[in-house]
Design a protein around this motif. Sequence first.
Motif, mmCIF file in Angstrom:
data_model
loop_
_atom_site.group_PDB
_atom_site.id
_atom_site.type_symbol
_atom_site.label_atom_id
_atom_site.label_comp_id
_atom_site.label_asym_id
_atom_site.label_seq_id
_atom_site.Cartn_x
_atom_site.Cartn_y
_atom_site.Cartn_z
ATOM 1 N N ASP A 233 0.820 -1.206 0.000
ATOM 2 C CA ASP A 233 0.000 0.000 0.000
ATOM 3 C C ASP A 233 0.860 1.263 0.000
ATOM 4 N N ALA A 234 0.226 2.385 -0.336
ATOM 5 C CA ALA A 234 0.869 3.694 -0.323
ATOM 6 C C ALA A 234 -0.042 4.694 0.364
ATOM 7 N N TRP A 235 0.548 5.596 1.144
ATOM 8 C CA TRP A 235 -0.203 6.568 1.934
ATOM 9 C C TRP A 235 0.446 7.939 1.821
ATOM 10 N N ILE A 236 -0.393 8.956 1.929
ATOM 11 C CA ILE A 236 0.081 10.343 2.001
ATOM 12 C C ILE A 236 -0.158 10.853 3.426
ATOM 13 N N LEU A 237 0.881 11.454 4.014
ATOM 14 C CA LEU A 237 0.782 12.084 5.327
ATOM 15 C C LEU A 237 0.753 13.595 5.142
ATOM 16 N N SER A 238 -0.306 14.229 5.640
ATOM 17 C CA SER A 238 -0.437 15.681 5.555
ATOM 18 C C SER A 238 0.408 16.353 6.625
ATOM 19 N N MET A 239 1.217 17.331 6.236
ATOM 20 C CA MET A 239 2.008 18.101 7.188
ATOM 21 C C MET A 239 1.177 19.169 7.882
ATOM 22 N N VAL A 240 -0.083 19.332 7.457
ATOM 23 C CA VAL A 240 -0.983 20.333 8.053
ATOM 24 C C VAL A 240 -1.835 19.702 9.142
ATOM 25 N N THR A 241 -2.456 18.565 8.822
ATOM 26 C CA THR A 241 -3.371 17.924 9.772
ATOM 27 C C THR A 241 -2.751 16.721 10.475
ATOM 28 N N TRP A 242 -1.615 16.232 9.984
ATOM 29 C CA TRP A 242 -0.961 15.019 10.477
ATOM 30 C C TRP A 242 -1.875 13.808 10.332
#
Length: 393
Positions: A233-242
């Motif tokens: 799998d692949a995921w994106i981590l937001s630096m704004v909302t974590w």
Amino acid sequence: MLSSPRKLETAAQLSAAEPEVATSNAPSPRTGASLVSLGTKTRNLFLVFGGASVEEGLSNELYVLEADAASAVAVWDKIQPITSPDHPTPPPRYDHAAVAMEADGVLICGGAGPDGVCLDDLWSFDMETREWTQLSPAGFGPSPRVMRGAMCLHPSDPRNVIVWGGGADGAHAVSDAAVYVLDLDTSTWTRHPPITGDGAHHPEVRLGHALVPVDDASVLMFGGMDDAKVYDDAWILSMVTWQWTRVGQSAAFAVAGHAATAVRADRLEQTSTGSDSTASAVVWTGGLTSSHAISSAWHCVSAATEWVPRPLLRLPQPVAAAMPTKGKKKPQPQQQQAAGHEEWMRLDHCVFAMEDADTEETGVVLGVFGGMNHSSVFHDVHVARVSAAAIVL
């Protein structure tokens, strides 16, 4: 397309008139080392630290690699740190994490030390003073762990470092799913527990994954393993909302111990897919697959591909460029071709993007250093040009 790889010769091999550049300056074959870029627009400089070697065991040595894509020359220089009671040398280790710091330095964290004991120490090295400094940040930082692929710089603030995941016991992942942020200006750790509820999800914790910034506010995480399970799998981590967002699932993501790098946006052509010029593509190769084979494939992914991995075109002709450890038989070219480009078939290696003297041409030059496969441990350096069309499709 991906051009034929070229093994970079050391300057000593190319010119006997330069005895100060000798093969003895190069590191021994090693796996689990770190490599960070210290380069400029005109010079491709990389700092290599640590790793595990058959000849030397675990290492805490530093080397500078200067690679010239145009002339296919790699020059190694071993660094001798200046030590004192206030500036000791870090313990030897492998499968640690490293990032480049501003003002010509490097930050290393964690890894496995002697007897496989996991570490949680944090060190900085200053290229100007040639001194190591052990850091003791305030706050609650990550537990001892192997951290290969588990740390990266904040995409919009290079004075902040992001840590997620890692391994604690052999091939087992840590149980902690929190994201840790180190503020280098305040020398403080901040812990962000995983967000739950209201449909929020987060990836299962793993080791041997990749954590790569892809735009000013996002980090891509993919692959990795826990025990015998290899994640696809692949995921994106937001630096704004974590908060984590799952963006894909593919057999191409199902590797652990692979090596990945971001490709700078200004080296990519704009395409009809409407790609964002501020975003980066991520390119990776190698790693352990779900069948526990070692991959030789190259893939790329970006927002322009809607996070669907695309293979880079096959190499037209393999090159016999392995530099195996003592006692290991060097593969022959025909054996490499049958095995599927063995020069790329490795794990726990390093991949890097290089500046190219030809600024008129888009695309990038990618490099590979070190690592291992089932038969050898390497200290070779390869480069191959990748066109922009092969990256953003």
